[in-house]
Design a protein around this motif. Structure first.
Motif, mmCIF file in Angstrom:
data_model
loop_
_atom_site.group_PDB
_atom_site.id
_atom_site.type_symbol
_atom_site.label_atom_id
_atom_site.label_comp_id
_atom_site.label_asym_id
_atom_site.label_seq_id
_atom_site.Cartn_x
_atom_site.Cartn_y
_atom_site.Cartn_z
ATOM 1 N N ARG A 154 0.714 -1.215 0.033
ATOM 2 C CA ARG A 154 0.035 0.096 -0.145
ATOM 3 C C ARG A 154 0.914 1.153 -0.179
ATOM 4 N N ASP A 155 1.941 1.427 0.576
ATOM 5 C CA ASP A 155 2.699 2.456 0.951
ATOM 6 C C ASP A 155 3.717 2.731 -0.330
ATOM 7 N N ALA A 156 3.942 2.006 -1.430
ATOM 8 C CA ALA A 156 4.658 1.972 -2.388
ATOM 9 C C ALA A 156 4.363 3.418 -3.206
ATOM 10 N N LEU A 157 5.127 4.079 -3.893
ATOM 11 C CA LEU A 157 4.834 5.383 -4.647
ATOM 12 C C LEU A 157 3.713 5.323 -5.666
ATOM 13 N N THR A 158 4.166 4.029 -6.577
ATOM 14 C CA THR A 158 3.251 3.898 -7.502
ATOM 15 C C THR A 158 1.895 3.575 -7.036
ATOM 16 N N THR A 159 1.834 2.945 -5.984
ATOM 17 C CA THR A 159 0.335 2.427 -5.288
ATOM 18 C C THR A 159 -0.229 3.586 -4.999
ATOM 19 N N LEU A 160 0.290 4.516 -4.040
ATOM 20 C CA LEU A 160 -0.025 5.959 -3.624
ATOM 21 C C LEU A 160 -0.742 6.465 -4.717
ATOM 22 N N ALA A 161 0.006 6.645 -6.002
ATOM 23 C CA ALA A 161 -0.286 7.582 -6.979
ATOM 24 C C ALA A 161 -1.686 6.973 -7.714
ATOM 25 N N LEU A 162 -1.812 5.497 -7.717
ATOM 26 C CA LEU A 162 -2.862 4.916 -8.468
ATOM 27 C C LEU A 162 -4.309 5.051 -7.378
ATOM 28 N N ALA A 163 -3.972 5.112 -6.153
ATOM 29 C CA ALA A 163 -5.062 5.346 -5.113
ATOM 30 C C ALA A 163 -5.875 6.760 -5.285
ATOM 31 N N ALA A 164 -4.730 7.750 -5.633
ATOM 32 C CA ALA A 164 -5.549 8.965 -5.754
ATOM 33 C C ALA A 164 -6.197 9.169 -6.972
ATOM 34 N N ASP A 165 -5.633 8.399 -8.075
ATOM 35 C CA ASP A 165 -6.306 8.404 -9.431
ATOM 36 C C ASP A 165 -7.606 7.635 -9.296
ATOM 37 N N LEU A 166 -7.726 6.682 -8.504
ATOM 38 C CA LEU A 166 -9.086 5.760 -8.344
ATOM 39 C C LEU A 166 -10.131 6.766 -7.811
ATOM 40 N N ALA A 167 -9.618 7.546 -6.764
ATOM 41 C CA ALA A 167 -10.532 8.504 -6.019
ATOM 42 C C ALA A 167 -11.224 9.605 -7.240
ATOM 43 N N ALA A 168 -10.420 9.912 -7.902
ATOM 44 C CA ALA A 168 -10.913 10.685 -9.088
ATOM 45 C C ALA A 168 -11.904 10.114 -9.954
ATOM 46 N N GLY A 169 -11.708 8.752 -10.363
ATOM 47 C CA GLY A 169 -12.495 7.965 -10.870
ATOM 48 C C GLY A 169 -13.935 7.781 -10.245
ATOM 49 N N TYR A 170 -14.002 7.528 -8.952
ATOM 50 C CA TYR A 170 -15.091 7.473 -8.393
ATOM 51 C C TYR A 170 -15.925 8.573 -8.404
ATOM 52 N N SER A 171 -15.310 10.033 -8.177
ATOM 53 C CA SER A 171 -15.786 11.202 -8.433
ATOM 54 C C SER A 171 -16.329 11.256 -9.665
ATOM 55 N N ALA A 172 -15.782 11.024 -10.625
ATOM 56 C CA ALA A 172 -16.176 10.996 -12.057
ATOM 57 C C ALA A 172 -17.753 10.231 -12.265
ATOM 58 N N LEU A 173 -17.778 9.182 -11.505
ATOM 59 C CA LEU A 173 -18.752 8.346 -11.954
ATOM 60 C C LEU A 173 -20.040 8.631 -10.852
ATOM 61 N N GLY A 174 -19.791 9.800 -10.005
ATOM 62 C CA GLY A 174 -20.979 10.017 -9.389
ATOM 63 C C GLY A 174 -20.842 9.506 -8.024
ATOM 64 N N ARG A 175 -19.856 8.675 -7.818
ATOM 65 C CA ARG A 175 -19.947 7.886 -6.412
ATOM 66 C C ARG A 175 -19.134 8.735 -5.359
ATOM 67 N N ALA A 176 -19.797 9.893 -4.995
ATOM 68 C CA ALA A 176 -19.124 10.805 -4.196
ATOM 69 C C ALA A 176 -18.784 10.425 -2.625
ATOM 70 N N ASP A 177 -19.476 9.425 -2.117
ATOM 71 C CA ASP A 177 -19.033 9.121 -0.891
ATOM 72 C C ASP A 177 -17.773 8.157 -0.828
ATOM 73 N N GLU A 178 -17.692 7.121 -1.981
ATOM 74 C CA GLU A 178 -16.563 6.573 -2.165
ATOM 75 C C GLU A 178 -15.513 7.363 -2.315
ATOM 76 N N ALA A 179 -15.648 8.228 -3.235
ATOM 77 C CA ALA A 179 -14.448 9.152 -3.773
ATOM 78 C C ALA A 179 -13.902 9.946 -2.643
ATOM 79 N N ALA A 180 -14.895 10.542 -1.752
ATOM 80 C CA ALA A 180 -14.508 11.348 -0.613
ATOM 81 C C ALA A 180 -13.511 10.381 0.267
ATOM 82 N N ALA A 181 -13.888 9.106 0.666
ATOM 83 C CA ALA A 181 -13.340 8.125 1.472
ATOM 84 C C ALA A 181 -11.818 7.842 0.927
ATOM 85 N N ALA A 182 -12.030 7.684 -0.487
ATOM 86 C CA ALA A 182 -10.711 7.255 -1.162
ATOM 87 C C ALA A 182 -9.726 8.462 -1.414
ATOM 88 N N TYR A 183 -10.345 9.803 -1.511
ATOM 89 C CA TYR A 183 -9.314 11.039 -1.363
ATOM 90 C C TYR A 183 -8.545 11.009 0.031
#
Length: 847
Positions: free
Chosen positions: A659-688
């Protein structure tokens, strides 16, 4: 004690028990599994306790006149999740009342008992002809009750709307009568607000009808008493999902004021006008997300006979931002009075520009692009394959390359021994990666007598440690390799150039960018002179230099370097195919960050196709390319296909690197943006939140990637009207970004845009002046076509239009559209958005 959210088990249980759900099994199947299980258990508990009101309160004895204190029960009027309502006689005054009884099992739930008492206290404060009066409150034989005014007939506005849905037509004066009746409810809420009571659950089923059709509002069980701070608990989400205001959905009671009741009455008016709810869905989560992000259709699109002014009043009450709604319930009531008196109303229809502006306001900035350096990350075991390619290339070269071929063969042999079973999933459980590398370093020291092989292996193992983000041993090995090659074969040799480049990679990972650039330029110069521009080692140096320049914010210089590499044909350089792909990936990411999606897409797809063919799907570089392509798809509005790809890549990365690798950290942030784009705001907020916490823990708050994620999180908060979080995140962000990105004008101005946007929301006049100051500066620094500049111009134009300055708005949009078309292209999505706003302002079709 944690409050009970409206979309939680309690609220769903109430909907079922009140008869609002036709197919309970289907309804629960649509809910999250854990929540559905809670509701099913609650239903079982309820059925076990059903009938537990005590002797005389059930069955035939109730009809016979069971007595509860001063009240004789006559007939049951209704029942719900919390209790029952009976018509009763108050014996001492010989009057009929409605007696609300709280079920005994509900008394065990403190929040339910508090709600029951709150309803009694709120009702006891209020005496108004359109509010159901409360006469008494008490407890008898363990049963809590409220005695209130009996409204003859017991029907609600919800009952009437259900009947109207079965009718083919409504009468000619229907809408005027409806406005007059709901005016009474608005006046009642004006009175309640003046006496310190917010209703917070205005909806058709809480509005009772008298026999002559007049309306009264009741059920103050979710009311907030403004003089009772104990009722303002952060995290509480109170209300019925279909009618909640955007601020109610965020669970911060301190933000819920009289404007929330304005919104809920607007939602009630909308349903009364159209016989359709303004916000509907299969689950509470879906409904709340629509309330936060979507505008309902104009009522006249659903019912053509709805008067235009009444539709305007309704939509003005339903504005997302409380400051753009009616300032108070009295203002809504006054406009209803003007409508009934055939006078001009104060509300104005949301003109075309205002409607387009809503999207801009709720999506005010785009996300800052991810780190480009990750695009060149190569799986550890692939070093062996690359070394084999280098060996084969050297064997095919001229005779003077025989030394390189021999060196490559020996390095390959050592790597084969070291990584024989080191592929992901194949390493024996008892052997860690650290142990493998330690063994490899020990083996390398045995080859010190062969300087070329020794230096190459030191560089290789340094690269492995760098890829694992173990930068201290990576640096030590890279320094040893550089020293070894400087000794033999000597400065200016290809080996020395490669060693310098490996050290530059480590410096880049350490965020020592100026040193990384200097080393990269020195390495590139050596390699160009010693092996020429067509050699893959020179290509690798060029790609690295381009990536460093991107990190430094010097994007135009980076584009020139990478463009030269992209123009090289892939098939003419088989050994250099990886660098050909890296160049395309890096340049595609540059275009992606700049919003040049049409240029980015072919580069990323070409790179992915070649890399997947050469390496197969289970490869780290291929996964990075899938990530980049998914981020492109997000920007293209294709979140449905982007998010699953991001989830798959993140799962692969976490499994491989943790979980703590730089490449993993970057992807976790990208996925938060993805949830936001899908309208899944609660999941996006938690992911961010999780991604930011991880970044701060692993990298610290001053690291560029932490700052980049903070900027993106601010954008998310602004897009979802979470101004408190945005203000907190922005507190010292401009200063930190200025220090970390002295040459990255795009990121610096991105943050200044965010600060100005918050100011515009808090202090509209001052915010407008700030944007008028910023826009010419942003154009000078970034260019008129840059995405942030275009959005700032559109936002400023919509503010002009809302303030009646249509000429200024049109001139600004025309200027912006010309720049966007010239630099971004006519078919670019942002260019189309500007064209649509301008066309709507002019009342014309989009070209």
């Amino acid at each position: 004690m944690d409050p009970e959210p409206a979309e939680g088990a309690g609220a769903l249980l109430e909907q079922i028990l009140e008869g609002g759900i036709a197919d309970v099994d289907a309804f629960l199947a649509a809910q999250p599994a854990g929540l559905a299980a809670q509701v099913r258990q609650a239903l079982l508990d309820f059925r076990r306790l059903d009938g537990g009101f005590g002797p005389g309160l059930r069955g035939p004895s109730a009809a016979g006149g069971a007595v509860l204190g001063d009240f004789r029960l006559l007939r049951q009027l209704g029942r719900g999740g919390m209790g029952e309502v009976w018509e009763a006689e108050q014996l001492s005054l010989r009057r009929r009342v409605a007696l609300k009884l709280l079920r005994p099992e509900q008394v065990a739930l403190p929040q339910r008992l508090a709600r029951f008492r709150r309803e009694a206290e709120a009702g006891a404060r209020l005496r108004h002809p359109h509010i159901v009066a409360v006469y008494a409150v008490g407890e008898q034989e363990g049963v809590h009750y409220i005695a209130e005014e009996l409204v003859p007939g017991g029907r609600t506005l919800a009952d009437e709307l259900a009947e109207q849905r079965r009718l083919a037509h409504v009468s000619g004066d229907h809408y005027e009568r409806l406005a007059r009746r709901l005016l009474g409810i608005a006046e009642a809420l004006v009175y309640a607000h003046a006496h310190g009571v917010l209703h917070r659950d205005v909806k058709p089923s809480n509005i009772l009808m008298e026999e002559d059709g007049r309306l009264k509002i009741g059920d103050f069980g979710l009311a907030r008493l403004l003089d009772d701070p104990s009722l303002s608990r952060t995290g509480e989400v109170s209300g019925t999902p279909f009618y909640m205001s955007p601020e109610q959905t965020r669970g911060r009671p301190q933000d819920v004021g009289p404007g929330s009741d304005v919104f809920s009455l607007g939602a009630t008016l909308y349903e009364a006008l159209t016989l359709a709810r303004p916000f509907d869905g299969d689950t509470s989560h879906e409904i709340l997300e629509k309330i936060r992000t979507l505008d309902p259709p104009d009522p006249r699109r659903l019912r053509a006979r709805v008067p235009a002014d009444l539709a305007v009043i309704c939509l003005h009450a339903l504005e997302k931002d409380p400051r753009r709604r009616y300032p108070g319930m009295a203002d809504l009531a006054a406009d209803l009075q003007r409508f009934l008196a055939h006078q001009p109303i104060r509300a104005r229809p949301p003109g075309p520009v205002s409607r387009a502006a809503r999207w801009m306001r709720r999506h005010p900035v785009v996300a800052v692009g991810g780190s480009i350096a990750a695009a060149a990350f190569v799986l550890v075991t692939a070093l062996l394959l690359e070394n084999r390619s280098a060996r084969r290339a050297a064997e095919q070269a001229a005779a003077d390359a025989s030394v390189e071929a021999e060196t490559a063969e020996k390095v390959a042999s050592v790597l084969e021994d070291l990584f024989l079973n080191a592929a992901p999933g194949k390493v024996p459980q008892q052997v860690s990666a650290a142990e493998l590398l330690a063994r490899g370093v020990g083996d390398v020291e045995k080859l010190a007598a062969e300087p070329r092989v020794y230096a190459r292996l030191l560089s290789t193992l340094s690269h492995v440690y760098w890829g694992m983000e173990a930068l201290e041993p990576a640096e030590a090995l890279a320094l040893k390799a550089e020293a070894a090659t400087r000794s033999a074969p000597g400065p200016g040799s290809p080996e020395h150039g490669q060693a310098l480049l490996d050290l530059a990679h480590v410096r880049h990972a350490q965020d020592r960018l100026e040193e990384a650039e200097a080393l990269g330029r020195e390495a590139r110069g050596i390699l160009l002179r010693s092996v020429g521009a067509a050699d893959r080692r020179s290509a690798r140096a060029a790609n690295f230099l381009g990536q460093v320049l991107i990190s430094l914010g010097r994007v135009q210089e980076a584009e020139q370097v990478l463009r030269a590499q992209v123009d090289l044909p892939a098939r003419q350089l088989p050994p250099a195919w990886i660098e050909w792909c890296v160049a395309r990936s890096a340049l595609g990411s540059v275009y992606l960050d700049a919003g040049r999606l049409l240029e980015a897409e072919p580069l990323l797809r070409e790179a992915l196709a070649v890399a997947a063919e050469r390496r197969g799907p289970e490869d780290d570089f291929v996964m990075e390319l899938r990530r980049e392509l998914a981020m492109l798809e997000l920007r293209q509005g294709l979140a449905e296909q982007a998010v699953p790809a991001l989830e798959a890549v993140l799962a692969w990365k976490e499994r491989l690197y943790g979980r703590d690798a730089l490449t993993t950290l970057a992807l976790a942030a990208d996925l938060a943006a993805g949830y936001s784009a899908l309208g899944r705001a609660d999941e996006a907020a938690a992911a961010y939140r999780r991604a930011l916490d991880d970044h701060l823990r692993v990298l610290g708050r001053e690291h560029r990637e932490s700052l980049r994620l903070t900027i993106n999180y601010v954008s998310f908060c602004l897009s979802h009207d979470d101004l408190d979080s945005a203000r907190e995140l922005l507190a010292d962000l401009p200063e930190r970004v200025d220090a970390a990105y002295p040459d990255d004008v795009s990121t610096i101005w991105h943050v200044r845009f965010q600060v100005a946007y918050v100011l515009l929301l808090d202090q509209p006049d001052e915010g407008l002046r700030r944007f008028e100051e910023l826009l010419p500066q942003m154009r000078a620094k970034l260019g008129a076509h840059h995405e942030i500049v275009v959005r700032a111009a559109c936002l400023l134009a919509t503010e002009y239009a809302d303030r009646g300055r249509g000429g200024a708005a049109e001139a600004l949009l025309v200027e912006t559209l010309e720049a966007a078309r010239a630099q971004r292209g006519k078919d670019d999505r942002l260019t189309r958005s500007v064209a649509e706003i301008l066309a709507e302002l002019r009342g014309a079709a989009v070209e």
